[in-house]
Design an enzyme around this catalytic site. Structure first.
Site, mmCIF file in Angstrom:
data_model
loop_
_atom_site.group_PDB
_atom_site.id
_atom_site.type_symbol
_atom_site.label_atom_id
_atom_site.label_comp_id
_atom_site.label_asym_id
_atom_site.label_seq_id
_atom_site.Cartn_x
_atom_site.Cartn_y
_atom_site.Cartn_z
ATOM 1 N N ASN A 1 0.868 -1.180 0.000
ATOM 2 C CA ASN A 1 0.000 0.000 0.000
ATOM 3 C C ASN A 1 0.909 1.235 0.000
ATOM 4 O O ASN A 1 1.532 1.538 1.012
ATOM 5 C CB ASN A 1 -0.883 -0.060 1.257
ATOM 6 C CG ASN A 1 -1.676 1.206 1.492
ATOM 7 O OD1 ASN A 1 -1.762 2.069 0.620
ATOM 8 N ND2 ASN A 1 -2.261 1.316 2.676
ATOM 9 N N LYS B 1 0.020 4.257 -0.132
ATOM 10 C CA LYS B 1 -0.629 5.409 0.521
ATOM 11 C C LYS B 1 -0.467 6.653 -0.363
ATOM 12 O O LYS B 1 -0.481 6.525 -1.587
ATOM 13 C CB LYS B 1 -0.062 5.596 1.926
ATOM 14 C CG LYS B 1 -0.107 4.283 2.725
ATOM 15 C CD LYS B 1 0.185 4.436 4.174
ATOM 16 C CE LYS B 1 0.074 3.081 4.861
ATOM 17 N NZ LYS B 1 0.251 3.150 6.301
ATOM 18 N N HIS C 1 -9.281 1.271 5.586
ATOM 19 C CA HIS C 1 -7.962 1.416 6.211
ATOM 20 C C HIS C 1 -8.098 2.371 7.396
ATOM 21 O O HIS C 1 -8.862 3.349 7.334
ATOM 22 C CB HIS C 1 -6.950 1.958 5.192
ATOM 23 C CG HIS C 1 -5.548 1.897 5.706
ATOM 24 N ND1 HIS C 1 -5.060 2.820 6.608
ATOM 25 C CD2 HIS C 1 -4.538 1.025 5.476
ATOM 26 C CE1 HIS C 1 -3.802 2.507 6.907
ATOM 27 N NE2 HIS C 1 -3.467 1.415 6.229
ATOM 28 N N GLU D 1 -6.350 4.696 8.385
ATOM 29 C CA GLU D 1 -6.080 6.110 8.075
ATOM 30 C C GLU D 1 -7.309 6.774 7.472
ATOM 31 O O GLU D 1 -7.549 7.958 7.685
ATOM 32 C CB GLU D 1 -4.854 6.211 7.158
ATOM 33 C CG GLU D 1 -3.573 5.925 7.945
ATOM 34 C CD GLU D 1 -2.429 5.363 7.122
ATOM 35 O OE1 GLU D 1 -2.494 5.385 5.884
ATOM 36 O OE2 GLU D 1 -1.469 4.878 7.748
ATOM 37 N N GLU E 1 -4.923 -4.978 10.959
ATOM 38 C CA GLU E 1 -3.860 -3.990 11.115
ATOM 39 C C GLU E 1 -4.051 -3.230 12.433
ATOM 40 O O GLU E 1 -4.863 -2.286 12.492
ATOM 41 C CB GLU E 1 -3.897 -2.989 9.968
ATOM 42 C CG GLU E 1 -3.712 -3.618 8.609
ATOM 43 C CD GLU E 1 -3.173 -2.606 7.608
ATOM 44 O OE1 GLU E 1 -2.102 -2.856 7.050
ATOM 45 O OE2 GLU E 1 -3.809 -1.564 7.407
ATOM 46 N N GLY F 1 3.192 2.016 10.713
ATOM 47 C CA GLY F 1 4.204 3.059 10.529
ATOM 48 C C GLY F 1 5.026 3.367 11.772
ATOM 49 O O GLY F 1 5.718 4.378 11.826
ATOM 50 N N SER G 1 3.883 -2.384 10.190
ATOM 51 C CA SER G 1 5.338 -2.480 10.358
ATOM 52 C C SER G 1 5.917 -3.828 9.907
ATOM 53 O O SER G 1 6.832 -4.362 10.529
ATOM 54 C CB SER G 1 5.728 -2.182 11.805
ATOM 55 O OG SER G 1 5.433 -0.829 12.108
HETATM 56 P P1 PGA Z 1 3.248 0.142 7.531
HETATM 57 O O1 PGA Z 1 1.739 0.367 7.062
HETATM 58 O O2 PGA Z 1 3.752 -1.122 6.891
HETATM 59 O O3 PGA Z 1 3.984 1.371 7.061
HETATM 60 O O4 PGA Z 1 3.232 0.011 9.028
HETATM 61 C C1 PGA Z 1 0.865 -0.723 6.933
HETATM 62 C C2 PGA Z 1 -0.464 -0.270 6.414
HETATM 63 O O5 PGA Z 1 -0.943 0.803 6.792
HETATM 64 O O6 PGA Z 1 -1.083 -0.974 5.584
#
Ligand code: PGA
Length: 248
Positions: A11, A13, A98, A100, A168, A174, A205
């Site tokens: 992803n 983003k 997601h 976010e 997640e 992140g 992560s």
């Molecule tokens: P990350 O994000 O691997 O940067 O922790 C995962 C995600 O949001 O799908």
């Protein structure tokens, strides 16, 4: 395990300009040199790059996904993109719910559910995300939160053939922090009881150094990778870890 070949999905983003297509070309070249038959790979670039990515990846098995969609097929919704548009641009899947988007845009389970249905309508696989915040985890609510999100966000039409669920933990995204392997195992076992044959990804992560042990866990059918998917070499290492875990 619901899925024989682990899925490694990246992803991007809100990252990626035209120059980032070089990362896709690098993945394509690696795949041409060294096929990885035991794992599947998907990249979810920003929607602005989908059509170009489709051309850059012509002739490969690299799947393309989008990061969000509107519930409706078309209409007066300035700035939004329908699942049909994403399919038309080359996506075969779309991430919905997601964390976010849930936090930046106040998306509710009901909206995520409607977006999942939109994905099915357009023939896309819905990658539906769930996960607890740090506070919820601290309060011992992880499994309750997930149960609640699954009940609200996953359309009743969801099947193994049209849906993937990504667990997640919000606090792991992140941050460089991940749950213990035991915790992932426990949560995925809980998810599996509700998800039937729907593939279950872990996200948060994931890096090349922890990907194999995570994908070797029972009921983990792959990973959803954010930051580490932006670099072709690192993402490739995660993808091949999926193959190694499948053979483990
Ligand atoms: P990350 O994000 O691997 O940067 O922790 C995962 C995600 O949001 O799908």
């Amino acid at each position: 395990m619901a899925r024989k070949r682990p899925l490694v999905a990246g992803n991007w983003k809100m990252n990626g300009l035209g120059a980032s297509l070089a990362e896709l070309k690098a993945l394509k070249q690696r795949l041409e040199k060294t096929p990885v038959p035991e794992a599947e790979i998907m990249v979810c670039p920003p929607a602005t790059l989908l059509a170009q990515a489709r051309w850059a990846l012509t002739g490969t098995d690299i799947l393309l996904g989008a990061q969000d969609c509107h519930p409706l097929p078309s209409g007066a919704h300035t700035g939004d993109l329908s699942a049909e548009m994403l399919a038309d641009a080359g996506a075969s899947a779309v991430i919905v719910g997601h964390s976010e988007r849930r936090s930046d845009h106040g998306e509710t389970d009901a909206l995520v559910n409607a977006k999942g249905k939109a994905a099915f309508r357009a023939g896309l696989t819905a990658i539906i995300c769930v996960g607890e915040t740090e506070k919820q985890r601290g309060d011992g609510e992880t499994l309750d939160i997930i149960r609640h999100q699954l009940a609200g966000s996953v359309p009743k039409e969801a099947r193994g053939s049209n849906t993937v669920i990504a667990y997640e933990p919000v606090w792991a995204i992140g941050t460089g922090r991940t749950p213990s392997l035991d915790d992932i195992l426990r949560t995925h076992a809980h998810l599996r009881r509700r998800a039937g044959d729907i593939a279950l990804l872990y996200g948060g992560s994931v890096k090349s150094k922890n990907a194999r042990e995570i994908m070797a866990l029972a009921e983990v059918d792959g990973v959803l990778v954010g930051g580490a998917s932006l670099d072709a070499a690192e993402f490739w290492a995660i993808y091949t870890a999926g193959q190694a875990a499948a053979g483990a």
